[in-house]
Design a protein around this motif. Structure first.
Motif, PDB file in Angstrom:
ATOM      1  N   ALA A  29       0.834  -1.212   0.000  1.00 50.41           N
ATOM      2  CA  ALA A  29       0.000   0.000   0.000  1.00 50.41           C
ATOM      3  C   ALA A  29       0.869   1.263   0.000  1.00 50.41           C
ATOM      4  O   ALA A  29       0.609   2.208  -0.755  1.00 50.41           O
ATOM      5  N   VAL A  30       1.905   1.277   0.815  1.00 55.26           N
ATOM      6  CA  VAL A  30       2.789   2.447   0.879  1.00 55.26           C
ATOM      7  C   VAL A  30       3.520   2.629  -0.450  1.00 55.26           C
ATOM      8  O   VAL A  30       3.624   3.750  -0.968  1.00 55.26           O
ATOM      9  N   TRP A  32       2.534   1.644  -3.422  1.00 55.26           N
ATOM     10  CA  TRP A  32       1.571   2.109  -4.422  1.00 55.26           C
ATOM     11  C   TRP A  32       1.300   3.601  -4.248  1.00 55.26           C
ATOM     12  O   TRP A  32       1.239   4.338  -5.245  1.00 55.26           O
ATOM     13  N   MET A  33       1.125   4.047  -3.007  1.00 55.36           N
ATOM     14  CA  MET A  33       0.848   5.465  -2.776  1.00 55.36           C
ATOM     15  C   MET A  33       2.019   6.354  -3.187  1.00 55.36           C
ATOM     16  O   MET A  33       1.822   7.429  -3.754  1.00 55.36           O
ATOM     17  N   VAL A  34       3.228   5.909  -2.912  1.00 50.09           N
ATOM     18  CA  VAL A  34       4.410   6.683  -3.309  1.00 50.09           C
ATOM     19  C   VAL A  34       4.518   6.751  -4.827  1.00 50.09           C
ATOM     20  O   VAL A  34       4.756   7.826  -5.398  1.00 50.09           O
ATOM     21  N   ASN A  36       2.111   6.417  -6.975  1.00 49.48           N
ATOM     22  CA  ASN A  36       1.001   7.218  -7.485  1.00 49.48           C
ATOM     23  C   ASN A  36       1.283   8.710  -7.286  1.00 49.48           C
ATOM     24  O   ASN A  36       1.006   9.515  -8.176  1.00 49.48           O
ATOM     25  N   ALA A  37       1.851   9.079  -6.144  1.00 52.36           N
ATOM     26  CA  ALA A  37       2.171  10.480  -5.885  1.00 52.36           C
ATOM     27  C   ALA A  37       3.278  10.977  -6.818  1.00 52.36           C
ATOM     28  O   ALA A  37       3.304  12.161  -7.174  1.00 52.36           O
ATOM     29  N   GLN A  63      -3.928   2.538 -15.321  1.00 49.09           N
ATOM     30  CA  GLN A  63      -4.362   3.107 -14.048  1.00 49.09           C
ATOM     31  C   GLN A  63      -5.604   2.406 -13.519  1.00 49.09           C
ATOM     32  O   GLN A  63      -5.747   2.219 -12.312  1.00 49.09           O
ATOM     33  N   SER A  67      -5.314  -0.291  -9.889  1.00 46.29           N
ATOM     34  CA  SER A  67      -5.902   0.557  -8.852  1.00 46.29           C
ATOM     35  C   SER A  67      -5.533   0.014  -7.472  1.00 46.29           C
ATOM     36  O   SER A  67      -5.181  -1.156  -7.321  1.00 46.29           O
ATOM     37  N   LEU A  68      -5.607   0.882  -6.468  1.00 48.02           N
ATOM     38  CA  LEU A  68      -5.216   0.475  -5.111  1.00 48.02           C
ATOM     39  C   LEU A  68      -6.028  -0.704  -4.582  1.00 48.02           C
ATOM     40  O   LEU A  68      -5.456  -1.648  -4.037  1.00 48.02           O
ATOM     41  N   LEU A  72      -4.224  -4.221  -3.525  1.00 50.60           N
ATOM     42  CA  LEU A  72      -4.326  -4.722  -2.148  1.00 50.60           C
ATOM     43  C   LEU A  72      -5.029  -6.070  -2.092  1.00 50.60           C
ATOM     44  O   LEU A  72      -4.673  -6.914  -1.264  1.00 50.60           O
TER      45      LEU A  72
END
Length: 115
Positions: A29-30, A32-34, A36-37, A63, A67-68, A72
């Motif tokens: 999750a972390v 993916w968020m990094v 994506n940012a 995308q 997706s998240l 996950l």
């Protein structure tokens, strides 16, 4: 060490596997968020969409595919499989160790006292 109790090995390996599974899901999750940012998915997705587009438009939507929730879900499935396999393999390893320790006497440990 002449014998490893398979039941205690199973309990410990199950708890350690659960902890590893939770760490895996959080790390995915972390990550993916990094990514994506940083705009990695939009940049690579645009390139792939252009490369796979046909005459009437469209193309592969990276995308939407990565997706998240989907990432996950896949990571959680892998973590559950890992928990089951690691627990089973550790328990099987304890049984195999007990069989071989019965033949050769086990592993001899020499402990020293700190002074």
């Amino acid at each position: 060490m002449a014998r490893a109790d398979p039941w205690s090995v199973m309990k410990v390996s199950f708890l350690l596997s659960i902890a590893l599974g939770i760490c895996t899901v959080v790390a995915a999750a972390v990550l993916w968020m990094v990514m994506n940012a940083m705009g990695v998915f939009s940049t690579v997705g645009g390139t792939i969409s252009e490369a796979t587009a046909n005459g009437d438009g469209g193309g592969f939507d990276l995308q939407g595919f990565l997706s998240l929730p989907r990432v996950l879900l896949f990571t959680s499935i892998i973590a559950v499989i890992d928990v089951v396999l690691a627990t089973a393999l550790a328990t099987l390893g304890a049984f195999i160790y007990n069989l071989s320790a019965g033949l050769v006497g086990g592993v001899e440990l020499t402990l020293a006292e700190d002074e």
